[in-house]
Design a protein around this motif. Structure first.
Motif, PDB file in Angstrom:
ATOM      1  N   ALA A 105       1.762   6.682  -6.905  1.00  0.00           N
ATOM      2  CA  ALA A 105       0.755   7.670  -7.415  1.00  0.00           C
ATOM      3  C   ALA A 105       1.017   8.911  -7.031  1.00  0.00           C
ATOM      4  O   ALA A 105       0.156   9.737  -7.146  1.00  0.00           O
ATOM      5  N   GLU A 106       2.056   9.308  -6.276  1.00  0.00           N
ATOM      6  CA  GLU A 106       2.524  10.467  -5.776  1.00  0.00           C
ATOM      7  C   GLU A 106       1.804  11.089  -4.934  1.00  0.00           C
ATOM      8  O   GLU A 106       1.572  12.421  -4.612  1.00  0.00           O
ATOM      9  N   GLU A 107       1.098  10.499  -3.966  1.00  0.00           N
ATOM     10  CA  GLU A 107       0.354  10.843  -2.821  1.00  0.00           C
ATOM     11  C   GLU A 107       1.335  11.245  -1.959  1.00  0.00           C
ATOM     12  O   GLU A 107       1.090  12.129  -1.178  1.00  0.00           O
ATOM     13  N   PHE A 108       2.426  10.601  -1.822  1.00  0.00           N
ATOM     14  CA  PHE A 108       3.580  10.890  -0.704  1.00  0.00           C
ATOM     15  C   PHE A 108       4.838  10.761  -1.540  1.00  0.00           C
ATOM     16  O   PHE A 108       4.989  10.094  -2.625  1.00  0.00           O
ATOM     17  N   LYS A 151       2.050   1.988  -3.418  1.00  0.00           N
ATOM     18  CA  LYS A 151       1.380   2.320  -4.261  1.00  0.00           C
ATOM     19  C   LYS A 151       1.029   3.992  -4.194  1.00  0.00           C
ATOM     20  O   LYS A 151       1.038   4.554  -5.175  1.00  0.00           O
ATOM     21  N   GLN A 152       1.322   4.309  -2.930  1.00  0.00           N
ATOM     22  CA  GLN A 152       0.833   5.655  -2.429  1.00  0.00           C
ATOM     23  C   GLN A 152       2.026   6.296  -3.070  1.00  0.00           C
ATOM     24  O   GLN A 152       1.920   7.618  -3.476  1.00  0.00           O
ATOM     25  N   ILE A 153       3.349   6.107  -2.949  1.00  0.00           N
ATOM     26  CA  ILE A 153       4.619   6.681  -3.487  1.00  0.00           C
ATOM     27  C   ILE A 153       4.493   6.735  -5.084  1.00  0.00           C
ATOM     28  O   ILE A 153       4.677   7.907  -5.623  1.00  0.00           O
ATOM     29  N   ALA A 180       4.576   9.439   4.373  1.00  0.00           N
ATOM     30  CA  ALA A 180       3.263   8.580   4.513  1.00  0.00           C
ATOM     31  C   ALA A 180       3.016   8.098   5.892  1.00  0.00           C
ATOM     32  O   ALA A 180       1.928   8.418   6.660  1.00  0.00           O
ATOM     33  N   LYS A 194       8.178   6.702   1.923  1.00  0.00           N
ATOM     34  CA  LYS A 194       7.150   5.933   2.825  1.00  0.00           C
ATOM     35  C   LYS A 194       7.387   6.650   4.386  1.00  0.00           C
ATOM     36  O   LYS A 194       6.538   6.657   5.029  1.00  0.00           O
ATOM     37  N   TYR A 203       2.397  11.089   8.271  1.00  0.00           N
ATOM     38  CA  TYR A 203       0.924  11.603   7.980  1.00  0.00           C
ATOM     39  C   TYR A 203       0.077  10.483   8.641  1.00  0.00           C
ATOM     40  O   TYR A 203      -0.951  11.234   9.283  1.00  0.00           O
ATOM     41  N   TRP A 241       0.808  -0.931  -0.057  1.00  0.00           N
ATOM     42  CA  TRP A 241       0.095   0.108  -0.048  1.00  0.00           C
ATOM     43  C   TRP A 241       0.739   1.037  -0.148  1.00  0.00           C
ATOM     44  O   TRP A 241       0.713   2.234  -0.815  1.00  0.00           O
ATOM     45  N   LEU A 242       1.865   1.096   0.838  1.00  0.00           N
ATOM     46  CA  LEU A 242       2.748   2.531   0.834  1.00  0.00           C
ATOM     47  C   LEU A 242       3.555   2.470  -0.259  1.00  0.00           C
ATOM     48  O   LEU A 242       3.639   3.789  -1.029  1.00  0.00           O
TER      49      LEU A 242
END
Length: 81
Positions: free
Chosen positions: A22-25, A18-20, A31, A28, A34, A15-16
């Motif tokens: 997707a440029e959400e964060f 994927k967030q990176i 994230a 790690k 946050y 999940w982490l």
């Protein structure tokens, strides 16, 4: 900042990542910081709500009022603030 080494469950690590992607964060660490911050905010909110509920329960049973009477009382209290 304090450096930590943690072990993540596979699904959490995925999940982490994927967030990176997707440029959400940006990382790690960002994230995780946050998510910890959000959990601390949630705990503070829960404590606040619990305090308000306790205060309400300790104040006793209110007199029977119509919606209009309750609204008028709240408006009166707000105008006095």
């Amino acid at each position: 900042m304090a450096r930590q080494s943690i072990t993540l469950a596979k699904q959490n690590d995925e999940w982490l990542k994927k967030q990176i992607v997707a440029e959400e964060f940006n990382s790690k660490s960002e994230a995780v910081n946050y998510l910890i911050k959000k959990e601390r905010e949630r705990e503070a909110y829960d404590a606040y709500v619990s305090m308000k509920l306790d205060r309400g329960e300790k104040s006793g049973i209110s007199k029977k009022q119509s919606r209009e009477e309750i609204l008028a009382e709240f408006k009166n209290r707000l105008s006095n603030v």
